[in-house]
Scaffold this motif. Structure first.
Motif, PDB file in Angstrom:
ATOM      1  N   ASP A 106     -16.217   2.254  12.548  1.00 32.30           N
ATOM      2  CA  ASP A 106     -17.314   1.364  12.912  1.00 32.30           C
ATOM      3  C   ASP A 106     -18.201   0.993  11.739  1.00 32.30           C
ATOM      4  OD1 ASP A 106     -16.462   1.380  15.527  1.00 32.30           O
ATOM      5  OD2 ASP A 106     -17.689   3.112  16.045  1.00 32.30           O
ATOM      6  N   LYS A 107     -17.775   1.342  10.531  1.00 27.99           N
ATOM      7  CA  LYS A 107     -18.589   1.005   9.361  1.00 27.99           C
ATOM      8  C   LYS A 107     -17.690   0.571   8.200  1.00 27.99           C
ATOM      9  CE  LYS A 107     -18.689   5.773   7.914  1.00 27.99           C
ATOM     10  NZ  LYS A 107     -19.442   6.931   7.574  1.00 27.99           N
ATOM     11  N   TYR A 108     -18.282  -0.115   7.277  1.00 31.25           N
ATOM     12  CA  TYR A 108     -17.546  -0.593   6.102  1.00 31.25           C
ATOM     13  C   TYR A 108     -17.151   0.578   5.218  1.00 31.25           C
ATOM     14  CZ  TYR A 108     -16.658  -2.842   1.626  1.00 31.25           C
ATOM     15  OH  TYR A 108     -16.083  -3.251   0.447  1.00 31.25           O
ATOM     16  N   GLN A 109     -15.911   0.587   4.806  1.00 27.00           N
ATOM     17  CA  GLN A 109     -15.402   1.564   3.856  1.00 27.00           C
ATOM     18  C   GLN A 109     -14.600   0.795   2.813  1.00 27.00           C
ATOM     19  OE1 GLN A 109     -13.076   4.210   6.290  1.00 27.00           O
ATOM     20  NE2 GLN A 109     -14.844   5.436   6.828  1.00 27.00           N
ATOM     21  N   PRO A 110     -15.050   0.796   1.570  1.00 27.11           N
ATOM     22  CA  PRO A 110     -14.310   0.034   0.551  1.00 27.11           C
ATOM     23  C   PRO A 110     -12.967   0.656   0.187  1.00 27.11           C
ATOM     24  CG  PRO A 110     -16.150   1.188  -0.447  1.00 27.11           C
ATOM     25  CD  PRO A 110     -16.258   1.401   1.038  1.00 27.11           C
ATOM     26  N   LEU A 111     -12.793   1.936   0.468  1.00 29.85           N
ATOM     27  CA  LEU A 111     -11.534   2.624   0.173  1.00 29.85           C
ATOM     28  C   LEU A 111     -11.041   3.285   1.461  1.00 29.85           C
ATOM     29  CD1 LEU A 111      -9.408   3.721  -1.835  1.00 29.85           C
ATOM     30  CD2 LEU A 111     -10.947   5.648  -2.226  1.00 29.85           C
TER      31      LEU A 111
ATOM     32  N   VAL B  53       0.849  -1.187   0.000  1.00 29.03           N
ATOM     33  CA  VAL B  53       0.000   0.000   0.000  1.00 29.03           C
ATOM     34  C   VAL B  53       0.885   1.238   0.000  1.00 29.03           C
ATOM     35  CG1 VAL B  53      -1.703   1.246   1.369  1.00 29.03           C
ATOM     36  CG2 VAL B  53      -1.773  -1.243   1.300  1.00 29.03           C
ATOM     37  N   LYS B  54       0.456   2.286  -0.724  1.00 26.71           N
ATOM     38  CA  LYS B  54       1.167   3.569  -0.653  1.00 26.71           C
ATOM     39  C   LYS B  54       0.356   4.547   0.178  1.00 26.71           C
ATOM     40  CE  LYS B  54       4.065   2.975  -4.570  1.00 26.71           C
ATOM     41  NZ  LYS B  54       4.721   3.473  -5.707  1.00 26.71           N
ATOM     42  N   ASP B  55      -0.722   5.101  -0.346  1.00 28.24           N
ATOM     43  CA  ASP B  55      -1.540   6.062   0.399  1.00 28.24           C
ATOM     44  C   ASP B  55      -2.951   5.552   0.678  1.00 28.24           C
ATOM     45  OD1 ASP B  55       0.468   7.969   0.476  1.00 28.24           O
ATOM     46  OD2 ASP B  55      -0.095   8.792  -1.463  1.00 28.24           O
ATOM     47  N   PHE B  56      -3.382   4.512  -0.001  1.00 26.92           N
ATOM     48  CA  PHE B  56      -4.748   4.007   0.156  1.00 26.92           C
ATOM     49  C   PHE B  56      -4.783   2.535  -0.245  1.00 26.92           C
ATOM     50  CE2 PHE B  56      -4.374   5.190  -4.235  1.00 26.92           C
ATOM     51  CZ  PHE B  56      -5.049   4.190  -4.904  1.00 26.92           C
ATOM     52  N   PHE B  57      -5.870   1.859   0.148  1.00 27.17           N
ATOM     53  CA  PHE B  57      -6.127   0.505  -0.342  1.00 27.17           C
ATOM     54  C   PHE B  57      -7.628   0.272  -0.421  1.00 27.17           C
ATOM     55  CE2 PHE B  57      -5.739  -0.240   4.239  1.00 27.17           C
ATOM     56  CZ  PHE B  57      -6.830  -1.051   4.506  1.00 27.17           C
ATOM     57  N   PHE B  58      -8.002  -0.695  -1.248  1.00 29.32           N
ATOM     58  CA  PHE B  58      -9.387  -1.119  -1.395  1.00 29.32           C
ATOM     59  C   PHE B  58      -9.597  -2.380  -0.571  1.00 29.32           C
ATOM     60  CE2 PHE B  58      -8.541   1.232  -5.275  1.00 29.32           C
ATOM     61  CZ  PHE B  58      -9.642   2.054  -5.352  1.00 29.32           C
ATOM     62  N   LEU B  59     -10.751  -2.468   0.038  1.00 33.97           N
ATOM     63  CA  LEU B  59     -11.142  -3.619   0.830  1.00 33.97           C
ATOM     64  C   LEU B  59     -12.379  -4.214   0.172  1.00 33.97           C
ATOM     65  CD1 LEU B  59     -10.748  -5.158   3.513  1.00 33.97           C
ATOM     66  CD2 LEU B  59     -12.245  -3.456   4.545  1.00 33.97           C
ATOM     67  N   LYS B  60     -12.301  -5.494  -0.201  1.00 40.20           N
ATOM     68  CA  LYS B  60     -13.427  -6.106  -0.905  1.00 40.20           C
ATOM     69  C   LYS B  60     -13.768  -7.447  -0.273  1.00 40.20           C
ATOM     70  CE  LYS B  60     -14.825  -7.480  -5.555  1.00 40.20           C
ATOM     71  NZ  LYS B  60     -15.778  -8.367  -5.496  1.00 40.20           N
ATOM     72  N   LEU B  61     -15.026  -7.584   0.109  1.00 38.60           N
ATOM     73  CA  LEU B  61     -15.552  -8.867   0.578  1.00 38.60           C
ATOM     74  C   LEU B  61     -16.118  -9.608  -0.618  1.00 38.60           C
ATOM     75  CD1 LEU B  61     -17.275  -7.499   3.706  1.00 38.60           C
ATOM     76  CD2 LEU B  61     -15.778  -9.472   3.753  1.00 38.60           C
ATOM     77  N   GLU B  62     -15.824 -10.888  -0.706  1.00 42.08           N
ATOM     78  CA  GLU B  62     -16.328 -11.683  -1.837  1.00 42.08           C
ATOM     79  C   GLU B  62     -17.851 -11.766  -1.822  1.00 42.08           C
ATOM     80  OE1 GLU B  62     -14.431 -12.694  -4.371  1.00 42.08           O
ATOM     81  OE2 GLU B  62     -12.766 -11.735  -3.329  1.00 42.08           O
ATOM     82  N   ASP B  63     -18.451 -11.791  -0.636  1.00 43.12           N
ATOM     83  CA  ASP B  63     -19.908 -11.822  -0.497  1.00 43.12           C
ATOM     84  C   ASP B  63     -20.378 -10.428  -0.088  1.00 43.12           C
ATOM     85  OD1 ASP B  63     -22.574 -12.186   0.124  1.00 43.12           O
ATOM     86  OD2 ASP B  63     -22.241 -13.952   1.379  1.00 43.12           O
ATOM     87  N   GLU B  64     -20.914  -9.684  -1.022  1.00 43.79           N
ATOM     88  CA  GLU B  64     -21.335  -8.293  -0.759  1.00 43.79           C
ATOM     89  C   GLU B  64     -22.413  -8.194   0.313  1.00 43.79           C
ATOM     90  OE1 GLU B  64     -20.029  -5.471  -1.941  1.00 43.79           O
ATOM     91  OE2 GLU B  64     -18.503  -6.612  -2.993  1.00 43.79           O
ATOM     92  N   ASN B  65     -23.184  -9.281   0.549  1.00 44.67           N
ATOM     93  CA  ASN B  65     -24.217  -9.265   1.589  1.00 44.67           C
ATOM     94  C   ASN B  65     -23.621  -9.142   2.986  1.00 44.67           C
ATOM     95  OD1 ASN B  65     -26.341  -9.562  -0.279  1.00 44.67           O
ATOM     96  ND2 ASN B  65     -25.976 -11.763  -0.362  1.00 44.67           N
ATOM     97  N   LEU B  66     -22.363  -9.496   3.152  1.00 45.72           N
ATOM     98  CA  LEU B  66     -21.717  -9.424   4.456  1.00 45.72           C
ATOM     99  C   LEU B  66     -21.315  -8.008   4.850  1.00 45.72           C
ATOM    100  CD1 LEU B  66     -19.487 -12.600   4.262  1.00 45.72           C
ATOM    101  CD2 LEU B  66     -21.634 -12.296   5.504  1.00 45.72           C
ATOM    102  N   VAL B  67     -21.353  -7.084   3.908  1.00 47.87           N
ATOM    103  CA  VAL B  67     -20.965  -5.695   4.187  1.00 47.87           C
ATOM    104  C   VAL B  67     -21.805  -5.118   5.328  1.00 47.87           C
ATOM    105  CG1 VAL B  67     -21.007  -3.366   3.221  1.00 47.87           C
ATOM    106  CG2 VAL B  67     -20.032  -5.246   1.905  1.00 47.87           C
ATOM    107  N   LEU B  68     -23.084  -5.461   5.364  1.00 51.50           N
ATOM    108  CA  LEU B  68     -23.970  -4.932   6.406  1.00 51.50           C
ATOM    109  C   LEU B  68     -23.654  -5.493   7.789  1.00 51.50           C
ATOM    110  CD1 LEU B  68     -27.342  -5.029   4.456  1.00 51.50           C
ATOM    111  CD2 LEU B  68     -25.861  -3.064   4.882  1.00 51.50           C
ATOM    112  N   LYS B  69     -22.955  -6.621   7.860  1.00 51.35           N
ATOM    113  CA  LYS B  69     -22.621  -7.235   9.143  1.00 51.35           C
ATOM    114  C   LYS B  69     -21.341  -6.674   9.760  1.00 51.35           C
ATOM    115  CE  LYS B  69     -24.884 -11.621   8.340  1.00 51.35           C
ATOM    116  NZ  LYS B  69     -24.746 -13.079   8.418  1.00 51.35           N
TER     117      LYS B  69
END
Length: 109
Positions: free
Chosen positions: A75-80, A41-57
């Motif tokens: 306390d919340k999901y942030q993809p970036l 990582v340099k200044d940022f990274f992406f976070l990706k869950l394979e199952d998008e339904n899990l984002v709410l959990k």
């Protein structure tokens, strides 16, 4: 260690109990894969869950240095995630969902 990926200590010289993550896992025991890219990582990274339904959990995303100190938390999901002020080194990214934690190692350049 407590056998679940944490080091736990009891009351010692007036300090209360704490738990520090000690394991780096590619996915949880239940096999929930997630990816972090780019890594290194340099200044940022992406976070990706394979199952998008899990984002709410997701109830937390934390970053720990290798000494176990929490240096970032949300306390919340942030993809970036932007990390422009972090020193170079190896860190652990931990995602909390219900009573489960997913952990991966990242390298910051």
């Amino acid at each position: 260690t407590a056998g679940n990926g944490t080091f736990t200590t009891s009351n010692y010289n007036g300090f209360t109990q704490c738990s520090v993550p000690t394991l780096v896992a590619e996915a949880s025991k239940n096999g929930i894969p997630f990816s972090i890219y780019p890594n290194p990582v340099k200044d940022f990274f992406f976070l990706k869950l394979e199952d998008e339904n899990l984002v709410l959990k997701i109830n937390s995303i934390c970053i720990f240095n290798m000494a176990g100190k929490e240096i970032y938390k949300t306390d919340k999901y942030q993809p970036l995630l932007h990390l422009p002020e972090m020193e170079s080194g190896i860190y652990l990214v931990r995602i909390g969902m219900d009573n489960e934690y997913l952990t991966k190692k990242i390298t910051i350049q």
